[in-house]
Design a protein around this motif. Structure first.
Motif, PDB file in Angstrom:
ATOM      1  N   ALA A  95       0.795  -1.224   0.000  1.00 15.19           N
ATOM      2  CA  ALA A  95       0.000   0.000   0.000  1.00 15.19           C
ATOM      3  C   ALA A  95       0.832   1.281   0.000  1.00 15.19           C
ATOM      4  O   ALA A  95       0.531   2.218  -0.719  1.00 15.19           O
ATOM      5  CB  ALA A  95      -0.956   0.004   1.189  1.00 15.19           C
ATOM      6  N   ASN A  96       1.873   1.332   0.782  1.00 10.17           N
ATOM      7  CA  ASN A  96       2.635   2.572   0.904  1.00 10.17           C
ATOM      8  C   ASN A  96       3.870   2.622   0.014  1.00 10.17           C
ATOM      9  O   ASN A  96       4.630   3.582   0.060  1.00 10.17           O
ATOM     10  CB  ASN A  96       3.039   2.795   2.359  1.00 10.17           C
ATOM     11  N   MET A  98       3.705   2.122  -3.422  1.00 14.12           N
ATOM     12  CA  MET A  98       3.329   2.284  -4.815  1.00 14.12           C
ATOM     13  C   MET A  98       3.958   3.551  -5.384  1.00 14.12           C
ATOM     14  O   MET A  98       3.774   4.639  -4.846  1.00 14.12           O
ATOM     15  CB  MET A  98       1.812   2.369  -4.970  1.00 14.12           C
ATOM     16  N   LEU A 105       2.651   7.978  -5.474  1.00 11.93           N
ATOM     17  CA  LEU A 105       1.296   8.212  -5.956  1.00 11.93           C
ATOM     18  C   LEU A 105       0.474   8.945  -4.904  1.00 11.93           C
ATOM     19  O   LEU A 105       0.679   8.755  -3.707  1.00 11.93           O
ATOM     20  CB  LEU A 105       0.614   6.875  -6.284  1.00 11.93           C
ATOM     21  N   ASP A 107      -3.033   9.777  -2.813  1.00 11.45           N
ATOM     22  CA  ASP A 107      -4.004   8.857  -2.210  1.00 11.45           C
ATOM     23  C   ASP A 107      -5.033   8.398  -3.236  1.00 11.45           C
ATOM     24  O   ASP A 107      -5.396   7.217  -3.283  1.00 11.45           O
ATOM     25  CB  ASP A 107      -4.711   9.513  -1.021  1.00 11.45           C
ATOM     26  N   GLN A 110      -3.505   5.923  -5.599  1.00 11.19           N
ATOM     27  CA  GLN A 110      -3.354   4.631  -4.930  1.00 11.19           C
ATOM     28  C   GLN A 110      -4.688   3.885  -4.870  1.00 11.19           C
ATOM     29  O   GLN A 110      -4.742   2.675  -5.059  1.00 11.19           O
ATOM     30  CB  GLN A 110      -2.779   4.809  -3.527  1.00 11.19           C
ATOM     31  N   ARG A 114      -5.449   0.313  -6.530  1.00 12.21           N
ATOM     32  CA  ARG A 114      -6.009  -0.763  -5.700  1.00 12.21           C
ATOM     33  C   ARG A 114      -7.259  -1.353  -6.354  1.00 12.21           C
ATOM     34  O   ARG A 114      -7.424  -2.568  -6.415  1.00 12.21           O
ATOM     35  CB  ARG A 114      -6.333  -0.227  -4.311  1.00 12.21           C
TER      36      ARG A 114
END
Length: 130
Positions: A95-96, A98, A105, A107, A110, A114
Motif C-alpha cells: 500500500a505505501n 506504490m 502516488l 491517495d 493509490q 487498488r
C-alpha cells in the motif's frame, strides 16, 4: 476472457442517472460510439477507461466486471478464506510503496491502482472457481 456483465451494468447505472449515452461519454472523455459499444458488449473498456467509468458511477471496477453484486466491490460470495487473505496481505504489504517512475502516488491514485488490482485478482480467482 471470462464472460462479462459490463454492458448490462453500464446501461443500468446510466438509467439510474437518467442520462444519455452522449452525456456519459462526454463526462468520461469518450465518443458516444465508444460508450455505446461498451453498453452493447461489442468492446470492453481498457483498464484506464474501466477506472474512469467506475469513478464516474461511483462503483468498483469489480462491480462493472461482474465479479461482485455489490457496487462498492466487497468480496465476492464465492471467494474462499484463502483468497481473501491473499489479497488483503498483498495490498497491505504494498500500500505505501506504490510509485510510478520512482514518484509516489497520491491517495486517489493509490485507490485507483487498488481498484484495478482487486479487479484483476478477483477475475483470476473467479476463473479458478469455475
Amino acid at each position: 476472457m471470462p464472460e462479462r456483465q459490463i454492458g448490462e451494468r453500464l446501461k443500468a447505472l446510466r438509467s439510474e442517472l437518467n442520462k444519455t449515452q452522449e452525456e456519459i461519454a462526454k463526462s468520461v472523455g469518450l465518443s458516444r460510439a465508444q460508450y455505446s459499444h461498451f453498453e452493447n458488449n461489442r468492446n470492453e473498456p481498457d483498464s484506464g477507461t474501466l477506472v474512469k467509468l467506475a469513478n464516474f458511477y461511483q462503483v468498483s471496477t469489480d462491480y462493472l466486471l461482474g465479479n461482485t453484486v455489490d457496487k462498492n466491490g466487497h468480496t465476492p460470495s464465492w471467494a474462499t478464506d484463502k483468497d481473501k487473505k491473499d489479497l488483503k496481505k498483498f495490498l497491505e504489504d504494498n500500500a505505501n510503496s506504490m510509485t510510478y517512475g520512482g514518484e509516489g502516488l497520491t491517495d486517489e491514485e493509490q485507490k485507483q491502482v487498488r481498484r484495478i488490482l482487486e479487479g484483476f485478482f478477483w477475475d483470476k480467482q473467479k476463473d479458478k472457481h469455475k
